[in-house]
Scaffold this motif. Structure first.
Motif, PDB file in Angstrom:
ATOM      1  N   HIS A  11      47.892  40.151  36.083  1.00  0.00           N
ATOM      2  CA  HIS A  11      47.890  41.216  37.084  1.00  0.00           C
ATOM      3  C   HIS A  11      46.479  41.750  37.365  1.00  0.00           C
ATOM      4  N   LEU A  12      45.466  40.947  37.028  1.00  0.00           N
ATOM      5  CA  LEU A  12      44.088  41.361  37.272  1.00  0.00           C
ATOM      6  C   LEU A  12      43.851  41.487  38.783  1.00  0.00           C
ATOM      7  N   ARG A  13      43.321  42.649  39.188  1.00  0.00           N
ATOM      8  CA  ARG A  13      42.970  42.884  40.579  1.00  0.00           C
ATOM      9  C   ARG A  13      41.452  42.974  40.712  1.00  0.00           C
ATOM     10  N   LEU A  14      40.941  42.509  41.840  1.00  0.00           N
ATOM     11  CA  LEU A  14      39.493  42.444  42.020  1.00  0.00           C
ATOM     12  C   LEU A  14      38.832  43.811  41.906  1.00  0.00           C
ATOM     13  N   GLU A  15      39.536  44.868  42.347  1.00  0.00           N
ATOM     14  CA  GLU A  15      38.924  46.197  42.290  1.00  0.00           C
ATOM     15  C   GLU A  15      38.816  46.742  40.867  1.00  0.00           C
ATOM     16  N   GLN A  16      39.464  46.054  39.899  1.00  0.00           N
ATOM     17  CA  GLN A  16      39.370  46.490  38.507  1.00  0.00           C
ATOM     18  C   GLN A  16      38.050  46.042  37.860  1.00  0.00           C
ATOM     19  N   ILE A  17      37.331  45.152  38.517  1.00  0.00           N
ATOM     20  CA  ILE A  17      36.084  44.602  37.967  1.00  0.00           C
ATOM     21  C   ILE A  17      34.892  45.305  38.617  1.00  0.00           C
ATOM     22  N   SER A  54      31.705  38.486  29.557  1.00  0.00           N
ATOM     23  CA  SER A  54      30.538  37.646  29.290  1.00  0.00           C
ATOM     24  C   SER A  54      30.095  36.963  30.572  1.00  0.00           C
ATOM     25  N   ALA A  55      28.934  36.378  30.526  1.00  0.00           N
ATOM     26  CA  ALA A  55      28.438  35.639  31.693  1.00  0.00           C
ATOM     27  C   ALA A  55      29.380  34.493  32.044  1.00  0.00           C
ATOM     28  N   GLU A  56      29.943  33.847  31.029  1.00  0.00           N
ATOM     29  CA  GLU A  56      30.889  32.765  31.267  1.00  0.00           C
ATOM     30  C   GLU A  56      32.160  33.285  31.915  1.00  0.00           C
ATOM     31  N   ALA A  57      32.641  34.471  31.476  1.00  0.00           N
ATOM     32  CA  ALA A  57      33.839  35.061  32.071  1.00  0.00           C
ATOM     33  C   ALA A  57      33.600  35.401  33.540  1.00  0.00           C
ATOM     34  N   LEU A  58      32.426  35.921  33.856  1.00  0.00           N
ATOM     35  CA  LEU A  58      32.097  36.238  35.250  1.00  0.00           C
ATOM     36  C   LEU A  58      32.045  34.965  36.092  1.00  0.00           C
ATOM     37  N   ARG A  59      31.578  33.866  35.495  1.00  0.00           N
ATOM     38  CA  ARG A  59      31.541  32.592  36.206  1.00  0.00           C
ATOM     39  C   ARG A  59      32.956  32.113  36.516  1.00  0.00           C
ATOM     40  N   VAL A  60      33.866  32.264  35.559  1.00  0.00           N
ATOM     41  CA  VAL A  60      35.262  31.866  35.765  1.00  0.00           C
ATOM     42  C   VAL A  60      35.897  32.716  36.856  1.00  0.00           C
ATOM     43  N   ILE A  61      35.607  34.010  36.841  1.00  0.00           N
ATOM     44  CA  ILE A  61      36.148  34.906  37.873  1.00  0.00           C
ATOM     45  C   ILE A  61      35.660  34.497  39.257  1.00  0.00           C
ATOM     46  N   ASP A  62      34.398  34.145  39.362  1.00  0.00           N
ATOM     47  CA  ASP A  62      33.859  33.687  40.648  1.00  0.00           C
ATOM     48  C   ASP A  62      34.566  32.421  41.131  1.00  0.00           C
TER      49      ASP A  62
END
Length: 398
Positions: free
Chosen positions: A246-252, A279-287
């Motif tokens: 249920h992750l929403r973009l506005e939560q980041i 982490s930087a890797e997590a941000l890469r996955v989100i992108d």
């Protein structure tokens, strides 16, 4: 002039609009449109009370006088007739005191405390599946420990967790019944537990992957599909499946993901929101997942809403693996214990576990976000094939 019984049936029919006294506080209030209402005036504790008895002609003169006599007697005894009638109405509405009815009432009273107002049905399901089919029609005042024992016995050893939840829910319903003023045995559940004995069930933990094997599995999630990306982010963050799906973009915001309180297990309300360092890797996955986003959801379903709870599990099942996605939380926790010197409070905070009592937490007032950022980067380094070397946090903890 007579003090009571002043009106007659013929006189009422011929009466004009206005107030007409029958005596003893009983009045007929006739309206211009021809309708009329019986009203009784009494005095209780020096205060005037008016109560409507009913409309005329559905309530005739003789019946109106009979009701007036009854409520005058109540007032003469020092009780408020209006409140007494309201209490009788409430009692009449509670005439059905079956376990099913009281359970529904207890659930309604607790909905606000439950995740999503209990719409998922998890609070009710242990009762609706195992208890109400057999005891639902039984008056709650008649239920004793033998009834509870008999309904839980078939699952006491085979489905111990379901039995435990059902017993706990029954206890809550009985307390609710007692609060309604019903005569129930509040010790019935404990007595039933004594009759059932200690369960033979041994809890089975969700299979978890050894932390040393996680990099190999992570590397196998090479396809840019939603399932692979969701599993990657699950591993990197250590969160539960629900908040991740249920992750929403506005939560980041920046390198912090804030999960609302109602999205966290055991947390209620926005004030209990949980911050997850990324982490930087997590941000890469989100992108990589952003092109799939729809209606604000980072991991949407192909139809509507978000991916199901079983989506990631089935991928692991198809590979013939015994481990399940939730087990990666255990992988992370064991890595924290064996490969870092993270203090217990910080390690537990990584998994959003509550430690210490409410007083200690109230004074501590920190979620160790800065320290967790250091840990999560080292975990990502290990997951992506880094050294996994021991992490020293002395400087970060200052």
């Amino acid at each position: 002039m007579r003090a009571t019984n002043r009106l007659s049936a013929a006189g009422i029919k011929a009466a004009k609009a206005g107030k007409h006294c029958d005596g003893g506080g009983l009045w007929l209030v006739k309206r211009d449109n021809g309708g009329a209402q019986w009203v009784l005036r009494t005095t209780v504790y020096g205060r005037r009370r008016e109560m409507g008895l009913g409309g005329y002609p559905s309530l005739g003169l003789a019946e109106a006088r009979k009701q007036a006599d009854r409520w005058r007697a109540v007032a003469a005894a020092g009780r408020d007739p209006v409140k007494e009638r309201e209490a009788e109405a409430r009692a009449a509405r509670r005439e059905d005191i079956s376990l099913a009815v009281i359970t529904a009432d207890a659930f309604e009273a607790r909905k606000a405390e439950l995740k999503g107002d209990g719409k998922a049905g998890r609070w009710l399901s242990p009762l609706s599946v195992h208890v109400l089919p057999k005891l639902g029609k039984v008056p709650v005042t008649d239920i004793d420990q033998r009834d509870i024992r008999d309904v839980l016995a078939p699952i006491w050893h085979t489905k111990a967790e379901a039995a435990r939840k059902a017993a706990n829910r029954i206890a809550i319903v009985l307390k609710h019944a007692a609060a309604l003023g019903l005569e129930v045995d509040l010790q019935a559940v404990e007595k039933a537990r004594a009759l059932l004995g200690k369960t033979r069930h041994k809890p089975e933990h969700i299979p978890a992957m050894p932390w040393a094997d996680v990099p190999g599995f992570y590397a196998s999630l090479a396809e840019p599909t939603l399932t692979h990306l969701a599993l990657r982010l699950l591993i990197l963050t250590g969160v539960r499946s629900g908040p991740l799906r249920h992750l929403r973009l506005e939560q980041i915001e920046g390198d912090v993901w804030t999960i609302p309180g109602d999205g966290m297990k055991g947390r209620k309300g926005a004030t209990d929101a949980f911050r997850v360092p990324l982490s930087a890797e997590a941000l890469r996955v989100i992108d990589l997942a952003k092109p799939f986003a729809r209606d604000g959801w980072l991991f949407p379903s192909v139809r509507k809403g978000v991916i199901s709870d079983a989506t990631m599990s089935r991928l692991m099942e198809r590979r013939g693996m015994a481990e399940r996605p939730h087990g990666f939380r255990s992988s992370l926790r064991v890595w924290l214990a064996e490969a870092t010197d993270a203090p217990h409070e910080q390690a537990e905070a990584m998994l959003a576990h509550t430690v210490d009592g409410s007083v200690v937490r109230a004074y501590r007032r920190t979620d160790f976000l800065e320290q967790r950022h250091v840990l999560i980067e080292r975990w990502a380094d290990h997951v992506t094939g880094g050294s996994g070397a021991v992490v020293r946090l002395v400087a970060a903890a200052k």
